[in-house]
Design an enzyme around this catalytic site. Structure first.
Site, PDB file in Angstrom:
ATOM      1  N   ASP A   1      -3.734   7.275  -3.546  1.00  0.00           N
ATOM      2  CA  ASP A   1      -5.068   7.830  -3.733  1.00  0.00           C
ATOM      3  C   ASP A   1      -5.409   8.716  -2.538  1.00  0.00           C
ATOM      4  O   ASP A   1      -4.828   8.571  -1.473  1.00  0.00           O
ATOM      5  CB  ASP A   1      -6.092   6.695  -3.866  1.00  0.00           C
ATOM      6  CG  ASP A   1      -5.923   5.623  -2.792  1.00  0.00           C
ATOM      7  OD1 ASP A   1      -4.875   4.940  -2.796  1.00  0.00           O
ATOM      8  OD2 ASP A   1      -6.815   5.492  -1.933  1.00  0.00           O
TER       9      ASP A   1
ATOM     10  N   CYS B   1     -10.208 -24.084  15.885  1.00  0.00           N
ATOM     11  CA  CYS B   1      -8.929 -23.781  15.253  1.00  0.00           C
ATOM     12  C   CYS B   1      -7.812 -24.364  16.126  1.00  0.00           C
ATOM     13  O   CYS B   1      -8.058 -24.738  17.274  1.00  0.00           O
ATOM     14  CB  CYS B   1      -8.777 -22.271  15.059  1.00  0.00           C
ATOM     15  SG  CYS B   1      -8.219 -21.382  16.511  1.00  0.00           S
TER      16      CYS B   1
ATOM     17  N   CYS C   1      -7.711 -22.749  19.665  1.00  0.00           N
ATOM     18  CA  CYS C   1      -8.837 -23.068  20.549  1.00  0.00           C
ATOM     19  C   CYS C   1      -8.922 -24.572  20.839  1.00  0.00           C
ATOM     20  O   CYS C   1      -9.546 -24.978  21.824  1.00  0.00           O
ATOM     21  CB  CYS C   1     -10.133 -22.552  19.957  1.00  0.00           C
ATOM     22  SG  CYS C   1     -10.120 -20.772  19.710  1.00  0.00           S
TER      23      CYS C   1
ATOM     24  N   CYS D   1     -14.861 -22.621  19.020  1.00  0.00           N
ATOM     25  CA  CYS D   1     -14.054 -22.643  17.800  1.00  0.00           C
ATOM     26  C   CYS D   1     -13.158 -23.875  17.871  1.00  0.00           C
ATOM     27  O   CYS D   1     -12.809 -24.329  18.954  1.00  0.00           O
ATOM     28  CB  CYS D   1     -13.216 -21.367  17.747  1.00  0.00           C
ATOM     29  SG  CYS D   1     -11.997 -21.356  16.417  1.00  0.00           S
TER      30      CYS D   1
ATOM     31  N   ASP E   1       0.870  -1.173   0.000  1.00  0.00           N
ATOM     32  CA  ASP E   1       0.000   0.000   0.000  1.00  0.00           C
ATOM     33  C   ASP E   1       0.910   1.226   0.000  1.00  0.00           C
ATOM     34  O   ASP E   1       2.114   1.129   0.239  1.00  0.00           O
ATOM     35  CB  ASP E   1      -0.946  -0.027   1.211  1.00  0.00           C
ATOM     36  CG  ASP E   1      -2.155   0.875   1.013  1.00  0.00           C
ATOM     37  OD1 ASP E   1      -2.195   1.612   0.001  1.00  0.00           O
ATOM     38  OD2 ASP E   1      -3.061   0.863   1.872  1.00  0.00           O
TER      39      ASP E   1
HETATM   40  N1  GUN Z   1      -6.275   1.275   3.345  1.00  0.00           N
HETATM   41  C1  GUN Z   1      -7.528   1.377   3.852  1.00  0.00           C
HETATM   42  N2  GUN Z   1      -8.278   2.184   3.076  1.00  0.00           N
HETATM   43  C2  GUN Z   1      -7.495   2.598   2.063  1.00  0.00           C
HETATM   44  C3  GUN Z   1      -7.719   3.449   0.933  1.00  0.00           C
HETATM   45  O1  GUN Z   1      -8.791   3.997   0.713  1.00  0.00           O
HETATM   46  N3  GUN Z   1      -6.647   3.632   0.085  1.00  0.00           N
HETATM   47  C4  GUN Z   1      -5.441   3.042   0.295  1.00  0.00           C
HETATM   48  N4  GUN Z   1      -4.458   3.256  -0.572  1.00  0.00           N
HETATM   49  N5  GUN Z   1      -5.221   2.250   1.358  1.00  0.00           N
HETATM   50  C5  GUN Z   1      -6.237   2.028   2.225  1.00  0.00           C
HETATM   51 ZN    ZN Z   2     -10.105 -20.423  17.466  1.00  0.00          ZN
END
Ligand code: GUN
Ligand code: ZN
Length: 625
Positions: free
Chosen positions: A121, A272, A275, A270, A87
């Site tokens: 963005d 998993c 758990c 659960c 990201d």
């Molecule tokens: N992580 C959570 N929401 C967003 C988003 O709207 N844009 C980006 N780039 N990362 C995010």
């Molecule tokens: Zn669990």
């Protein structure tokens, strides 16, 4: 590049290819914070992870991490050899107001060898329309510039636009033109936190309507499994989540339909590995640090379990059932269902002709599923009555035509089924025969059924049972013609079945198997869904009857020799296709001059065929000799 393998309407099981291998979708990418890795990405692979996501801004902003990433690469930094998405820091910019250069951060993601980078963005707050519009323009501008810098990295261009549907559509439409690799839907974190699921549904729908169907869609920052079935049913392929660790730090356990505080729990419902091994008291008695990690494991196991359940549902074709089951988990999800109810017409475009599993009535939203809309619409538009008079019957045991006496009535027999009006001749098609309803439905469903019945009856002359004769002998002919009209369009029954008609039935079940006309095999009837598979002769007859573009898939000249050998039609060879074709519909494969080459079964609708660069568009069944 992305390819669909199996689908259930807009939901799809797909393959996304990256430099570090394929990502099977739908899936969720766990968020890895390079400063704190309580569960290593390699361990996440056993839980079902296909890829992870990390934040390039965190790496960029830390000298040591940055140097290492630039020198050895992102995969060495995380010691993970599978796909890694990065990201850009948009969310951190929004949360903490830090400054990042939009192009610099894309270049950086590429330099460290990210498989999928993300543009910077602009994450819009709940602001005025004009302010968000301005921010959307800036996001689009940045996407354009970033595309020039992506190199061999896949690039994700995020759709923004706040809660304004027209801005979402506008943003998606502009970004679609760039033909980037992945389209996240962003800006939904605050809505997720406030459980405003109806608005999230509206945002996904508005974005999806303008995004290229061949590209994977990522729902950014939606990490709680409660939203996954709904989002996948609306066409989302990817999710990312830091929730597993964020919630763990709060000592909260994630389940597919809720979150529970450890403090408030008396048992661990659960199975998993965590758990199974530890009791609730063991968890409570651990060091806080160990407990947090154990809960994080549990959270990831639960999250991936839901993903696996969704993939199974797509394969079985019963994802809507899961969506409706989850809708009972939170009233706000019911609000989202109200939004979806109004999108039937759009959803029907992507809906399969039939499914592997029976239609199970699950909730008051079941009657609004796209497959029901299709059934009602086609019966209203395509049914051709055989007799002047019609009689109405109430719902009865299925298949209706097991009542031999009904077949002999010299009137159209219409059954007022739980789906709405169903002519007796259509009693074996999907989902009519393959459906299970409770003995009484909710008021809303009954009202909906009443409405369709009334619309349908306006076209008929309804009479009383006593006013009709009982000597009709040609039920099977009426049946095959009605199914053909329903499946291919009005007039198809007459066009397909003429001359000396021979109906071959199964010796064991007595059901229709093949139809031969003047010695030629025209269609086969499929036992599971009651629809026809076209044989070459059937294709020829429909091709002669319907004028283009009806039922056609037009292919490029260079694909024709391969198709003539019986090879499938790949999407990249499709020039055009009939708008009415639906996934798993029968199609006529033709040349540009409308020469019939073969008959086959579509896996995609028109929009998809024209957009996909990879994968099969039509499975060739039989070549025209
Ligand atoms: N992580 C959570 N929401 C967003 C988003 O709207 N844009 C980006 N780039 N990362 C995010
Ligand atoms: Zn669990």
């Amino acid at each position: 590049m992305f390819e669909i393998k199996v689908r259930d309407g807009l939901a799809r099981i797909g393959i996304l290819r990256t430099k570090h291998g394929v990502i099977n979708t739908p899936t969720i990418l766990p968020v890895i914070n390079p400063h704190f890795i309580p569960i290593h990405p390699n361990e996440m692979l056993q839980m079902g992870a296909e890829a992870v996501i990390t934040n390039s801004y965190i790496i960029y902003n830390d000298e040591e991490l940055r140097k290492k990433a630039l020198k050895e690469g992102l995969h060495a930094l995380l010691n993970f050899n599978k796909p890694i998405m990065t990201d850009s820091g948009s969310f951190q910019m929004y949360m903490y107001g830090i400054e990042i250069d939009a192009i610099e951060i894309v270049k950086f993601q590429r330099s460290i060898g990210s498989d999928i980078g993300t543009i910077l963005d602009i994450f819009s707050e709940e602001e005025s329309y004009d302010k968000i519009k301005e921010e959307v323009e800036k996001t689009i501008e940045r996407a354009k510039e970033s595309m020039k810098e992506r190199g061999d990295m896949l690039l994700a261009c995020t759709v923004q636009g706040g809660i304004y549907k027209d801005l979402r559509r506008y943003c998606a439409k502009q970004l679609a033109k760039l033909r980037s690799d992945i389209y996240p839907v962003g800006g939904v974190v605050p809505l997720m936190e406030k459980q405003r699921y109806a608005e999230i549904a509206e945002i996904i729908i508005a974005s999806k309507k303008e995004l290229p169907p061949s590209k994977p869609v990522h729902l950014f920052g939606a990490g709680h499994p409660i939203i996954f079935p709904l989002a996948v049913a609306l066409g989302c392929d990817l999710f990312d989540s830091a929730s597993y660790i964020k919630y763990a730090k709060d000592e909260r356990l994630i389940f597919s339909d809720k979150t529970l505080r450890l403090k408030e729990m008396d048992e661990l419902p659960c199975c998993c590995p965590v758990c199974s091994k530890f009791g609730i008291d063991d968890l409570r008695e651990m060091d806080r640090e160990e407990r947090v990690v154990k809960i994080a494991y549990h959270n990831l196991w639960q999250t991936f379990a839901e993903i696996k359940k969704i993939r199974q549902a797509i394969r079985h074709g019963n994802l809507w059932e899961l969506v409706e089951q989850r809708a009972t988990a939170h009233p706000s999800l019911m609000d989202a269902m109200e939004v979806i109810k109004n999108e039937k017409k759009w959803l029907e475009k992507w809906e399969n002709i039939s499914k592997k599993r029976a239609f199970m009535y699950t909730s008051r939203y079941s009657i609004h599923r796209p497959i029901v809309y299709r059934l009602q619409k086609r019966i209203l538009e395509r049914y051709e009555p055989f007799f002047e008079k019609s009689i109405i019957f109430g719902e009865m045991e299925k298949p209706y035509s097991r009542n031999e006496w009904m077949k002999k009535i010299e009137a159209n027999c219409i059954i007022e089924s739980c789906f709405g009006p169903v002519p007796l001749e259509l009693d074996e098609i999907y989902p009519v025969a393959q459906s299970i309803f409770p003995s009484s439905m909710d008021v809303e469903a009954e009202k909906e059924v009443r409405k369709t019945c009334n619309k349908f009856y306006k076209k008929l002359k309804i009479v009383d049972f006593s006013a009709v004769k009982k000597g009709s002998k040609d039920f099977d002919i009426r049946k095959i013609k009605s199914i053909a009209n329903y499946q291919f369009g009005k007039g198809a029954g007459e066009a397909l079945f003429s001359g000396k008609i021979e109906i071959i039935k199964s010796k064991t079940t007595g059901k229709i198997r093949n139809v031969i006309c003047d010695g030629k095999h025209v269609v086969s009837m499929r036992a599971p869904d009651g629809f026809f598979s076209l044989k070459a002769e059937g294709g020829k007859r429909l091709h002669a009857f319907f004028s283009p573009p009806k039922m056609r898939v037009v292919v490029t000249d260079d694909a024709i020799p391969f198709i003539k050998e019986g090879k499938n039609v790949f999407a990249k060879f499709v020039i055009d296709a009939c708008k009415e074709l639906r996934p798993y519909d029968e199609a006529l494969i033709v040349s540009k001059d409308d020469e019939l080459i073969a008959v086959g079964q579509c896996l995609l609708n028109r929009d998809e065929m024209l957009d996909f660069e990879r994968g099969i568009a039509v499975k060739t069944r039989e070549v025209i000799k």
